[in-house]
Design a protein around this motif. Structure first.
Motif, PDB file in Angstrom:
ATOM      1  N   LEU A 230       1.019  -1.184  -0.183  1.00  0.00           N
ATOM      2  CA  LEU A 230      -0.048  -0.170  -0.053  1.00  0.00           C
ATOM      3  C   LEU A 230       0.977   1.124   0.008  1.00  0.00           C
ATOM      4  O   LEU A 230       1.869   1.375   0.685  1.00  0.00           O
ATOM      5  CB  LEU A 230      -0.751   0.046   1.318  1.00  0.00           C
ATOM      6  N   VAL A 231       0.474   2.156  -0.813  1.00  0.00           N
ATOM      7  CA  VAL A 231       1.141   3.517  -0.475  1.00  0.00           C
ATOM      8  C   VAL A 231       0.054   4.403   0.138  1.00  0.00           C
ATOM      9  O   VAL A 231      -1.248   4.548  -0.756  1.00  0.00           O
ATOM     10  CB  VAL A 231       1.466   4.076  -2.031  1.00  0.00           C
ATOM     11  N   GLU A 232       0.130   4.959   1.211  1.00  0.00           N
ATOM     12  CA  GLU A 232      -0.691   5.746   2.100  1.00  0.00           C
ATOM     13  C   GLU A 232      -0.521   6.967   2.136  1.00  0.00           C
ATOM     14  O   GLU A 232       0.595   7.335   2.623  1.00  0.00           O
ATOM     15  CB  GLU A 232      -1.030   5.112   3.546  1.00  0.00           C
ATOM     16  N   VAL A 233      -1.492   7.938   1.865  1.00  0.00           N
ATOM     17  CA  VAL A 233      -1.148   9.431   2.021  1.00  0.00           C
ATOM     18  C   VAL A 233      -2.147   9.932   2.879  1.00  0.00           C
ATOM     19  O   VAL A 233      -3.457   9.773   2.844  1.00  0.00           O
ATOM     20  CB  VAL A 233      -1.385  10.106   0.579  1.00  0.00           C
ATOM     21  N   GLY A 234      -1.545  10.473   3.929  1.00  0.00           N
ATOM     22  CA  GLY A 234      -2.442  11.141   5.233  1.00  0.00           C
ATOM     23  C   GLY A 234      -3.497  12.387   4.686  1.00  0.00           C
ATOM     24  O   GLY A 234      -2.881  13.191   3.946  1.00  0.00           O
ATOM     25  N   LEU A 235      -4.617  12.189   5.130  1.00  0.00           N
ATOM     26  CA  LEU A 235      -5.379  13.449   4.576  1.00  0.00           C
ATOM     27  C   LEU A 235      -5.238  14.578   5.531  1.00  0.00           C
ATOM     28  O   LEU A 235      -4.552  14.432   6.593  1.00  0.00           O
ATOM     29  CB  LEU A 235      -6.878  12.932   4.952  1.00  0.00           C
TER      30      LEU A 235
ATOM     31  N   PHE B 243      -0.861  14.743  -3.731  1.00  0.00           N
ATOM     32  CA  PHE B 243      -1.493  13.166  -3.634  1.00  0.00           C
ATOM     33  C   PHE B 243      -1.088  12.648  -4.882  1.00  0.00           C
ATOM     34  O   PHE B 243      -0.633  11.402  -4.984  1.00  0.00           O
ATOM     35  CB  PHE B 243      -3.043  13.372  -3.338  1.00  0.00           C
ATOM     36  N   ALA B 244      -1.296  13.160  -6.109  1.00  0.00           N
ATOM     37  CA  ALA B 244      -1.180  12.461  -7.237  1.00  0.00           C
ATOM     38  C   ALA B 244       0.147  12.133  -7.594  1.00  0.00           C
ATOM     39  O   ALA B 244       0.540  11.121  -8.108  1.00  0.00           O
ATOM     40  CB  ALA B 244      -1.416  13.163  -8.388  1.00  0.00           C
ATOM     41  N   ASP B 245       0.997  13.310  -7.212  1.00  0.00           N
ATOM     42  CA  ASP B 245       2.654  13.160  -7.350  1.00  0.00           C
ATOM     43  C   ASP B 245       3.019  11.938  -6.637  1.00  0.00           C
ATOM     44  O   ASP B 245       3.972  11.073  -7.079  1.00  0.00           O
ATOM     45  CB  ASP B 245       3.234  14.309  -7.029  1.00  0.00           C
ATOM     46  N   THR B 246       2.721  11.706  -5.494  1.00  0.00           N
ATOM     47  CA  THR B 246       3.176  10.629  -4.486  1.00  0.00           C
ATOM     48  C   THR B 246       2.750   9.379  -5.194  1.00  0.00           C
ATOM     49  O   THR B 246       3.526   8.416  -5.005  1.00  0.00           O
ATOM     50  CB  THR B 246       2.550  10.788  -3.172  1.00  0.00           C
ATOM     51  N   MET B 247       1.622   9.269  -5.526  1.00  0.00           N
ATOM     52  CA  MET B 247       0.918   8.090  -6.331  1.00  0.00           C
ATOM     53  C   MET B 247       1.884   7.674  -7.566  1.00  0.00           C
ATOM     54  O   MET B 247       2.477   6.667  -7.753  1.00  0.00           O
ATOM     55  CB  MET B 247      -0.452   8.181  -6.740  1.00  0.00           C
TER      56      MET B 247
ATOM     57  N   ALA C  78      -7.972  12.274 -11.950  1.00  0.00           N
ATOM     58  CA  ALA C  78      -7.922  11.444 -13.076  1.00  0.00           C
ATOM     59  C   ALA C  78      -6.942  11.852 -14.285  1.00  0.00           C
ATOM     60  O   ALA C  78      -6.367  11.032 -14.958  1.00  0.00           O
ATOM     61  CB  ALA C  78      -9.344  11.453 -13.653  1.00  0.00           C
ATOM     62  N   ASN C  79      -6.917  13.170 -14.368  1.00  0.00           N
ATOM     63  CA  ASN C  79      -5.598  13.683 -15.574  1.00  0.00           C
ATOM     64  C   ASN C  79      -4.366  13.419 -14.833  1.00  0.00           C
ATOM     65  O   ASN C  79      -3.408  13.073 -15.627  1.00  0.00           O
ATOM     66  CB  ASN C  79      -6.015  15.205 -15.810  1.00  0.00           C
ATOM     67  N   GLN C  80      -4.107  13.646 -13.669  1.00  0.00           N
ATOM     68  CA  GLN C  80      -2.740  13.577 -13.158  1.00  0.00           C
ATOM     69  C   GLN C  80      -2.142  12.147 -12.753  1.00  0.00           C
ATOM     70  O   GLN C  80      -1.037  12.105 -13.108  1.00  0.00           O
ATOM     71  CB  GLN C  80      -2.702  14.500 -11.736  1.00  0.00           C
ATOM     72  N   LEU C  81      -3.103  11.341 -12.410  1.00  0.00           N
ATOM     73  CA  LEU C  81      -2.581   9.973 -11.885  1.00  0.00           C
ATOM     74  C   LEU C  81      -2.181   9.148 -13.101  1.00  0.00           C
ATOM     75  O   LEU C  81      -3.062   8.948 -14.214  1.00  0.00           O
ATOM     76  CB  LEU C  81      -3.801   9.267 -11.155  1.00  0.00           C
ATOM     77  N   ASP C  82      -1.119   8.506 -13.170  1.00  0.00           N
ATOM     78  CA  ASP C  82      -0.713   7.582 -14.194  1.00  0.00           C
ATOM     79  C   ASP C  82      -1.495   6.095 -14.088  1.00  0.00           C
ATOM     80  O   ASP C  82      -1.682   5.573 -14.965  1.00  0.00           O
ATOM     81  CB  ASP C  82       0.849   7.189 -13.767  1.00  0.00           C
ATOM     82  N   SER C  83      -2.105   6.017 -12.707  1.00  0.00           N
ATOM     83  CA  SER C  83      -3.025   4.725 -12.276  1.00  0.00           C
ATOM     84  C   SER C  83      -4.385   4.884 -12.805  1.00  0.00           C
ATOM     85  O   SER C  83      -4.823   5.959 -13.274  1.00  0.00           O
ATOM     86  CB  SER C  83      -2.762   4.449 -10.805  1.00  0.00           C
ATOM     87  N   ILE C  84      -4.806   3.875 -12.831  1.00  0.00           N
ATOM     88  CA  ILE C  84      -6.377   3.823 -12.654  1.00  0.00           C
ATOM     89  C   ILE C  84      -6.962   4.467 -11.455  1.00  0.00           C
ATOM     90  O   ILE C  84      -6.226   4.176 -10.541  1.00  0.00           O
ATOM     91  CB  ILE C  84      -6.903   2.348 -12.641  1.00  0.00           C
ATOM     92  N   LEU C  85      -7.790   5.280 -11.346  1.00  0.00           N
ATOM     93  CA  LEU C  85      -8.590   5.914 -10.068  1.00  0.00           C
ATOM     94  C   LEU C  85      -9.846   5.176 -10.075  1.00  0.00           C
ATOM     95  O   LEU C  85     -10.751   5.280 -10.787  1.00  0.00           O
ATOM     96  CB  LEU C  85      -8.588   7.218 -10.470  1.00  0.00           C
ATOM     97  N   LEU C  86      -9.804   4.605  -8.817  1.00  0.00           N
ATOM     98  CA  LEU C  86     -11.339   3.882  -8.697  1.00  0.00           C
ATOM     99  C   LEU C  86     -11.943   4.792  -7.500  1.00  0.00           C
ATOM    100  O   LEU C  86     -11.450   5.117  -6.434  1.00  0.00           O
ATOM    101  CB  LEU C  86     -11.426   2.428  -7.915  1.00  0.00           C
TER     102      LEU C  86
END
Lengths: 355, 355
Positions: free
Chosen positions: B124-129, B139-143, B173-181
């Motif tokens: 898991l990669v967890e980012v604190g709110l 957030f997106a950069d970290t992911m 959705a634009n920034q993430l390289d991953s799928i965003l669920l």
């Protein structure tokens, strides 16, 4: 851009038997029970209060598991309830087989197994069955020497209908280094006394799959269960299954169905009687089949089997044709009611007369 | 000897909220809708013919998918029907994330996500709110920099009830390289106009999760759906889901429920009204909560939260307590009916008076 995992991209999905929507088609292609489910099922649906759906269902189907444990003279910890046999197969792979570890099967076998292995990215070790659909002597050795982690065995066998004796199951469970999953989807149609559930007390690598789809006329319900030693059941029950895998209404229906053994057994007896008659009548038409302990026959076709399949389909009679090495000269035909089987027999007779 | 995979052996399963059996307990712990499902659901059950269960169900729930596509002004190829949102989450992981590839989540988040990641053996990669439960800018950069393959985001957020604006979803959705669920389990209780399904036409890495559990008062049914571009839906629909994942009766009930938007919307409105009242009344008792767009409140406790949870339980009132860093001074309380909320409020008032 594709996001699919490479193994998923490479694989094909399971192709289920066709499900025609019209009312006049005779469906003898997916091994459904031709008789209706228990009257207790009807009552369970009638007595169900829709407002109960507002809440989450019992997460482990405890009542169904208790009833089933009692039926098999086992403990509730020996039972997991699943959404059809399919879910149990998936859970066994997810829980016990790492990606890359081999899964062992016979050839031919139930065509879902390779699909499930593909999803987990596991190679298959396939061992060809003998001419009489029996297991070769070196079956367990082959599995062990290939490092197989899980052996999937359907008994009675699909698509041949042949039954391995209990003694063979015992020996296999002893010999195999792997878990042995015994898929008993068709066990209810076996004529002899055949009590495998008690084996899980001595064989801690044995998982038995049962389903309500065939024996209880509930293919549309998606309800099955697994029987095994508690140490195999527990991780599936508490870790890998979806949190609430079985909806409340399905649980109630399954509880009703499993409680009415009399009704279920009546349908098994009728299927067995019709199986014998259908087999004899087909043989008279030159279509022989090996002894079957299931609700289907694997019938040799005296004419091109795919042609016969298609010509039956023209007459709105669905049977199953597999374009596979040992199966392409045969048809798999589900045993229907007497009237259904008569319709099939006269259609085949007419088609063969035209050759 | 243990047959469990090492990752399964190491992990803990999901712990669902308690489900007391007695009739007198007030259940405000699992975010169920306090109002009954649509009368159309009752009719669907009454009109159901049990003999239909004899046959396999439609394998992809085509009718439900058509109704849902129409509701969201999308195509049927944009929809997959699943056994609750849980099945969709599992399918997304199975289909798109290889074992070992990271899955991104916020901290805190829905407690099922780490369990599902564990089953697939994914870190898991967890980012604190942020303090206001919003997403940090990076957030997106970290992911992306961690090679996250799938980002799981529940919106409105659980357990805080906070809502990210649509513009943020678009940007992510634009920034993430991953799928965003995007897990929209609670979306029906959002007060503003909030139409995300249309986003899947522009954002081909976006999968939206919906469930009938909360908004349609059908937690016991286990029915949900995913919305995405066809190239994301197709491999789940044809390869990785169980062959017949949804039983026939569930399909009929879900079709009835989704067709009756009027009844569902009425319950949403009632929940929203009671949410405002409950929040205000709790605040008068010194129990404040951030603005919620869900059917629950995350309430700060003026006394030890676990003690309060236990004392409510003594009075047969169940709320949810999480022994987690940012949550252990709070309770998550589901919005009930007016009468239920009144019972809760007077119990809390009495308990606090005794301090």
């Amino acid at each position: 851009m594709s996001y699919e995992r490479e193994n998923i991209k490479q694989m094909s999905g399971y192709s289920s038997g066709e499900q025609p929507e019209d009312g006049n088609t005779l469906k003898l292609n997916t091994n459904e029970n031709p008789y209706p489910p228990s009257a207790m099922v009807t009552r369970a649906i009638q007595q169900f209060k829709p407002t109960e759906l507002r809440r989450y269902p019992p997460p482990t189907a405890a009542t169904f598991r208790q009833l089933t444990a009692k039926l098999h003279k086992l403990d509730v910890d020996n039972i997991i309830a699943t959404r059809g046999g399919d879910e149990l197969l998936r859970l066994v792979i997810t829980t016990f087989v790492d990606p890359g570890e081999p899964i062992g099967v016979t050839d031919p076998t139930y065509s879902l197994y390779p699909v499930l292995a593909g999803i987990q990215d596991c190679p298959l070790v396939e061992v060809g069955l003998l001419d009489d659909w029996g297991l070769p002597d070196n079956f367990a050795d082959t599995m062990n020497s290939n490092g197989v982690k899980l052996t999937l065995l359907v008994n009675p066998h699909a698509p041949s209908g042949a039954l391995l004796p209990i003694q063979t199951i015992r020996e296999l469970a002893n010999q195999l280094d792997s878990i042995l999953l015994l898929d008993e989807a068709y066990i209810d149609f076996v004529e002899e006394d055949f009590d495998t559930p008690s084996l899980v007390q001595d064989h801690h690598n044995l998982i038995i799959l049962r389903t309500l789809s065939k024996g209880y006329s509930l293919a549309g319900l998606r309800f099955g269960y697994g029987i095994a030693a508690p140490q195999l059941i527990e991780p599936m029950l508490t870790k890998t299954k979806d949190s609430y895998n079985l909806d409340l209404l399905s649980q109630r229906i399954a509880e009703a169905a499993i409680s009415d053994q009399v009704s279920a057994e009546r349908s098994w007896q009728l299927v067995i009687e019709e199986r014998h008659r259908l087999q004899a009548e087909l043989a008279k038409l030159g279509m022989t089949s090996p002894a079957s302990q299931t609700n289907f026959l694997l019938v040799s076709s005296p004419v091109d089997a795919e042609q016969l399949y298609l010509r039956l389909k023209d007459r709105q009679i669905m049977v199953r044709y597999f374009a596979l090495p040992r199966l392409r000269d045969k048809l798999r035909i589900t045993v229907g009611t007497k009237a259904e089987n008569d319709r099939l027999l006269s259609a085949i007779s007419e088609i063969l007369d035209s050759y």
